[in-house]
Design a protein around this motif. Sequence first.
Motif, mmCIF file in Angstrom:
data_model
loop_
_atom_site.group_PDB
_atom_site.id
_atom_site.type_symbol
_atom_site.label_atom_id
_atom_site.label_comp_id
_atom_site.label_asym_id
_atom_site.label_seq_id
_atom_site.Cartn_x
_atom_site.Cartn_y
_atom_site.Cartn_z
ATOM 1 N N TYR A 1 0.854 -1.191 0.000
ATOM 2 C CA TYR A 1 0.000 0.000 0.000
ATOM 3 C C TYR A 1 0.889 1.240 0.000
ATOM 4 C CZ TYR A 1 -3.444 3.495 1.317
ATOM 5 O OH TYR A 1 -4.243 4.617 1.329
ATOM 6 N N GLU B 1 -8.608 -0.642 3.656
ATOM 7 C CA GLU B 1 -9.607 -0.532 2.591
ATOM 8 C C GLU B 1 -10.870 0.170 3.086
ATOM 9 O OE1 GLU B 1 -10.003 -4.538 1.202
ATOM 10 O OE2 GLU B 1 -8.247 -4.376 -0.115
ATOM 11 N N GLU C 1 -10.127 3.878 3.234
ATOM 12 C CA GLU C 1 -10.110 4.481 1.901
ATOM 13 C C GLU C 1 -11.514 4.805 1.402
ATOM 14 O OE1 GLU C 1 -7.762 1.833 -0.637
ATOM 15 O OE2 GLU C 1 -6.371 3.509 -0.847
ATOM 16 N N SER D 1 -4.364 9.237 1.475
ATOM 17 C CA SER D 1 -5.103 8.170 0.785
ATOM 18 C C SER D 1 -5.353 8.481 -0.689
ATOM 19 C CB SER D 1 -6.428 7.895 1.496
ATOM 20 O OG SER D 1 -7.195 9.077 1.605
ATOM 21 N N LYS E 1 -3.928 6.155 -3.830
ATOM 22 C CA LYS E 1 -4.754 5.566 -4.888
ATOM 23 C C LYS E 1 -4.215 5.932 -6.264
ATOM 24 C CE LYS E 1 -9.250 5.347 -2.535
ATOM 25 N NZ LYS E 1 -10.653 5.851 -2.540
ATOM 26 N N SER F 1 -0.737 4.049 -6.859
ATOM 27 C CA SER F 1 -0.686 2.599 -6.621
ATOM 28 C C SER F 1 -0.260 1.801 -7.848
ATOM 29 C CB SER F 1 -2.048 2.095 -6.129
ATOM 30 O OG SER F 1 -2.029 0.699 -5.957
#
Length: 205
Positions: A30, A116, A119, A141, A145, A148
Motif C-alpha cells: 500500500y 480498505e 479508503e 489516501s 490511490k 498505486s
Amino acid sequence: PAYTKQLGDPEKLALVPVNLYDTLPSYFVYAGLVFTVLSRPYLRAWGSSWSKKAPSPLIEKAFYGVKEKEGQEIVILSQVLAAPVNTSYERVCYLTVLSVNETKVHNLKHMVELVEKAEEEEGQQFIKFKLERDKVLVVESKLAKEDSAKILKQNQITHSKSADLRGEEALSPRESVSPPKQQRKRKGKKGEEERSSKDSKVQDS
C-alpha cells in the motif's frame, strides 16, 4: 490467557510460525509500503545464522512470542518501495505494525480490511500506521490511490495483495516478499554489479 490454556501444541501457541507448510507468504503493498507476516521462513532470509544476524526485535518475537488470541499474527513493515507518496519513509523497515487509524491490528487480513475501509470513508484524507518504537507513518489516501498502479508496475509487482488475501489460489510459488536484505547488489562473472531478479521482485506469475 484463557486461549493459550486451550492449546497444548507449542507450535500452535507460537506467535511467529515455525513453518508455512507449502503455503506462500502473505503480503500487502500500500502506497509502496510492503507489509507481511513475521515467520521463521522470513527470518531465514538472513541465512543459517539468522538468530544472530536478523533484527533483534524480530528474533525476540520468534523465540518468545506467544499467541493471546486465535488468528493473531505479527504484521511487519518489510520494506518501502520509494515513491512520492512515502517520501522520508524509505529507511523504515522491520517494525511491527501496531494499529491503523488508532485501531489495533490483529493480523494481516485485518490490517488490509482497516486500510480498505478507511479508503472508502468519505472525508478520510489520511491513513495513519502506528509502528513499534513510536514510529508513525501517515499516508495521504488520495495520493496512494493515484500512485498505486505506477508503484506496482515500476517494481514488477502483479498484485497489491497476495493470493490468499485476494481470496484466490496462488498460481506460482514465486509470489512472495523478500526482505530488503535480499535486494543487495551482487557481482556478476565479469565483475559488474547486477541485481538478482529472484530476490528483488514481489510477484506472482
